[in-house]
Design an enzyme around this catalytic site. Structure first.
Site, PDB file in Angstrom:
ATOM      1  N   HIS A  31       0.474  -0.638   0.236  1.00  0.00           N
ATOM      2  CA  HIS A  31      -0.285   0.421   0.163  1.00  0.00           C
ATOM      3  C   HIS A  31       1.048   1.561   0.148  1.00  0.00           C
ATOM      4  O   HIS A  31       1.349   1.967   1.147  1.00  0.00           O
ATOM      5  CB  HIS A  31      -0.778  -0.071   1.122  1.00  0.00           C
ATOM      6  CG  HIS A  31      -2.009   0.943   1.122  1.00  0.00           C
ATOM      7  ND1 HIS A  31      -3.391   0.737   1.263  1.00  0.00           N
ATOM      8  CD2 HIS A  31      -1.971   2.317   1.017  1.00  0.00           C
ATOM      9  CE1 HIS A  31      -3.655   2.248   1.299  1.00  0.00           C
ATOM     10  NE2 HIS A  31      -2.820   3.224   1.104  1.00  0.00           N
ATOM     11  N   HIS A  33       1.201   4.768  -1.801  1.00  0.00           N
ATOM     12  CA  HIS A  33       0.943   5.829  -3.142  1.00  0.00           C
ATOM     13  C   HIS A  33       2.642   6.466  -3.864  1.00  0.00           C
ATOM     14  O   HIS A  33       2.910   6.460  -2.842  1.00  0.00           O
ATOM     15  CB  HIS A  33       0.302   6.141  -2.686  1.00  0.00           C
ATOM     16  CG  HIS A  33      -0.543   6.386  -1.805  1.00  0.00           C
ATOM     17  ND1 HIS A  33      -2.456   5.987  -3.047  1.00  0.00           N
ATOM     18  CD2 HIS A  33      -1.302   5.892  -0.777  1.00  0.00           C
ATOM     19  CE1 HIS A  33      -3.103   5.610  -2.427  1.00  0.00           C
ATOM     20  NE2 HIS A  33      -2.450   5.688  -1.298  1.00  0.00           N
ATOM     21  N   ASN A  35       3.164   9.165  -5.530  1.00  0.00           N
ATOM     22  CA  ASN A  35       3.079  10.738  -4.212  1.00  0.00           C
ATOM     23  C   ASN A  35       3.631  10.941  -3.572  1.00  0.00           C
ATOM     24  O   ASN A  35       3.790  11.966  -2.570  1.00  0.00           O
ATOM     25  CB  ASN A  35       2.138  11.177  -5.414  1.00  0.00           C
ATOM     26  CG  ASN A  35       2.081  11.799  -7.217  1.00  0.00           C
ATOM     27  OD1 ASN A  35       2.593  12.708  -7.565  1.00  0.00           O
ATOM     28  ND2 ASN A  35       1.768  10.930  -7.897  1.00  0.00           N
ATOM     29  N   THR A 114      -2.489   7.064  -8.796  1.00  0.00           N
ATOM     30  CA  THR A 114      -3.841   8.065  -9.953  1.00  0.00           C
ATOM     31  C   THR A 114      -3.633   7.853 -11.063  1.00  0.00           C
ATOM     32  O   THR A 114      -2.650   9.154 -11.258  1.00  0.00           O
ATOM     33  CB  THR A 114      -5.043   8.798  -9.128  1.00  0.00           C
ATOM     34  OG1 THR A 114      -5.004   8.077  -7.528  1.00  0.00           O
ATOM     35  CG2 THR A 114      -5.972   9.286 -10.014  1.00  0.00           C
ATOM     36  N   ARG A 116      -2.768  10.433 -14.101  1.00  0.00           N
ATOM     37  CA  ARG A 116      -2.973  11.831 -14.227  1.00  0.00           C
ATOM     38  C   ARG A 116      -2.312  12.841 -15.556  1.00  0.00           C
ATOM     39  O   ARG A 116      -1.872  12.757 -16.151  1.00  0.00           O
ATOM     40  CB  ARG A 116      -2.552  13.069 -13.396  1.00  0.00           C
ATOM     41  CG  ARG A 116      -2.853  12.914 -11.993  1.00  0.00           C
ATOM     42  CD  ARG A 116      -1.891  13.867 -11.351  1.00  0.00           C
ATOM     43  NE  ARG A 116      -0.915  13.614 -10.368  1.00  0.00           N
ATOM     44  CZ  ARG A 116       0.378  13.600  -9.983  1.00  0.00           C
ATOM     45  NH1 ARG A 116       0.238  15.398 -11.496  1.00  0.00           N
ATOM     46  NH2 ARG A 116       1.630  13.825 -10.603  1.00  0.00           N
ATOM     47  N   ASP A 154     -10.096   8.087  -8.332  1.00  0.00           N
ATOM     48  CA  ASP A 154     -10.440   8.540  -6.941  1.00  0.00           C
ATOM     49  C   ASP A 154     -11.908   8.432  -6.599  1.00  0.00           C
ATOM     50  O   ASP A 154     -13.103   8.559  -7.789  1.00  0.00           O
ATOM     51  CB  ASP A 154     -10.030  10.168  -7.611  1.00  0.00           C
ATOM     52  CG  ASP A 154      -9.400  11.286  -6.117  1.00  0.00           C
ATOM     53  OD1 ASP A 154     -10.620  11.745  -5.781  1.00  0.00           O
ATOM     54  OD2 ASP A 154      -8.650  11.720  -6.521  1.00  0.00           O
ATOM     55  N   GLY A 184      -8.432   8.006  -2.214  1.00  0.00           N
ATOM     56  CA  GLY A 184      -8.539   9.540  -2.452  1.00  0.00           C
ATOM     57  C   GLY A 184      -9.714  10.260  -1.082  1.00  0.00           C
ATOM     58  O   GLY A 184      -9.823   8.849  -0.414  1.00  0.00           O
ATOM     59  N   HIS A 211     -10.035   1.429  -0.795  1.00  0.00           N
ATOM     60  CA  HIS A 211      -9.428   1.976   1.115  1.00  0.00           C
ATOM     61  C   HIS A 211     -11.030   2.347   1.294  1.00  0.00           C
ATOM     62  O   HIS A 211     -11.681   2.628   0.807  1.00  0.00           O
ATOM     63  CB  HIS A 211      -9.013   3.996   0.467  1.00  0.00           C
ATOM     64  CG  HIS A 211      -7.914   3.748   0.214  1.00  0.00           C
ATOM     65  ND1 HIS A 211      -7.786   2.960  -0.550  1.00  0.00           N
ATOM     66  CD2 HIS A 211      -6.387   5.070   0.316  1.00  0.00           C
ATOM     67  CE1 HIS A 211      -5.505   3.682  -1.110  1.00  0.00           C
ATOM     68  NE2 HIS A 211      -5.659   4.935  -0.234  1.00  0.00           N
ATOM     69  N   GLU A 214     -12.034   3.998   6.074  1.00  0.00           N
ATOM     70  CA  GLU A 214     -11.136   5.154   6.735  1.00  0.00           C
ATOM     71  C   GLU A 214     -11.617   6.249   7.518  1.00  0.00           C
ATOM     72  O   GLU A 214     -10.868   7.145   8.635  1.00  0.00           O
ATOM     73  CB  GLU A 214     -10.354   6.595   5.869  1.00  0.00           C
ATOM     74  CG  GLU A 214      -9.557   5.165   4.973  1.00  0.00           C
ATOM     75  CD  GLU A 214      -8.877   6.731   3.729  1.00  0.00           C
ATOM     76  OE1 GLU A 214      -7.756   6.792   4.179  1.00  0.00           O
ATOM     77  OE2 GLU A 214      -9.180   6.737   2.452  1.00  0.00           O
TER      78      GLU A 214
END
Length: 292
Positions: A31, A33, A35, A114, A116, A154, A184, A211, A214
């Site tokens: 897990h 990401h 960025n 994601t 872009r 997202d 997201g 996800h 949360e």
């Protein structure tokens, strides 16, 4: 720095030896990401590369370690995305992140991102293309690490945008894409708006991770999310009894992101972390980093 406990002193001698033991231990990461996994050093290097054309980026400072609320976390990304708005930067951070995980002893890594686009020419497909091209540079045992990719949808996406991501995941399956994620701001969007895209992904053999839970406000979505039959769930912080029973019955693995939860303040502290509940029942979990 905290004082070493008697256990650490007896087993490892000092904190430095414990840190070395943890780094040397072979690990998997499920897990991460892209960025959100950029090191402070790499972020600063990006600032130096960009500030000539975007002087306001020189004001970027590394955020404080603990956030007040999870919302503060998502606002940070608005700045990070300005540092990574072209193919060269995307390739640069992808390789930097992989090397950082390798340095920490990770031997199997699933990155997620994601897709872009940018007005200066980067498309969602070229974004995925550059990430997968970097990933394919790494192989095991030659480079000591296996790297795969999960494409994220997202929560704010339209169904059309979500399907675009799924179609890219299908197209790049033979180049390292293994699954699709829902991510997201948990306060935005709803699973039902993009659910058909995940169903389509499963038809093409892609794995699904979501996800999940949360924040407490997401609980009403849980039944609809679990109806997708996800292969893994991320966080699973706030669960209603029905969800908890279903997850246990189906033995759905949980991506536990302890440090992320505490720093984003969705969990008060490590002592009260929900990993305790899963460990007591022997539920399958994997400790992960998320965006830390």
């Amino acid at each position: 720095m905290a004082e070493p406990t008697p256990f650490i002193l007896s087993q490892y001698g000092n904190l430095k030896n414990l840190e070395k033991y943890c780094r040397d231990m072979p690990k998997i990461e499920l897990h991460a990401h892209i960025n959100g996994s950029i090191s402070p050093e790499t972020l600063q290097q990006l600032v130096e590369r960009k500030k000539k054309y975007k002087p306001h980026l020189a004001q970027f400072t590394i955020p404080k370690r603990k956030l007040d609320v999870i919302d503060d976390f998502f606002s940070i990304f608005k700045f990070v995305y300005q540092l990574t708005d072209d193919e060269e930067s995307i390739g640069y951070i992808t390789e930097s992140v992989i090397l950082d995980f390798k340095k920490d002893g990770v031997q199997y890594l699933e990155l997620r991102t994601t897709p872009r686009s940018d007005k200066d020419g980067m498309t969602k497909e070229s974004y995925v293309g550059i990430v997968t091209s970097v990933i394919q540079k790494f192989s095991y045992p030659e480079h000591g690490i296996i790297v795969k990719l999960i494409l994220s949808i997202d929560r704010r996406n339209t169904l059309e945008e979500a399907m675009e991501t799924v179609n890219l995941a299908i197209k790049y399956k033979n180049k390292g894409v293994v699954g699709v994620d829902l991510c997201g701001d948990p306060k935005e969007g709803h699973i039902d708006n993009v659910k058909p895209a995940f169903i389509e992904a499963k038809k093409h053999g892609l794995k699904i991770t979501l996800h999940f839970g949360e924040i407490k406000a997401n609980i009403p979505e849980h039944a609809s999310m679990l109806a997708i039959s996800p292969d893994r769930l991320g966080h699973a912080t706030h669960l209603d009894s029905e969800s908890k029973d279903f997850i246990s019955l189906k033995n759905i693995p949980i991506e536990i992101c302890m440090t992320s939860n505490v720093l984003c303040n969705t969990v008060k502290n490590y002592y009260e972390h929900h990993i305790r509940d899963f460990l007591l029942t022997g539920h399958l979990c994997c400790i992960c980093v998320s965006d830390i």
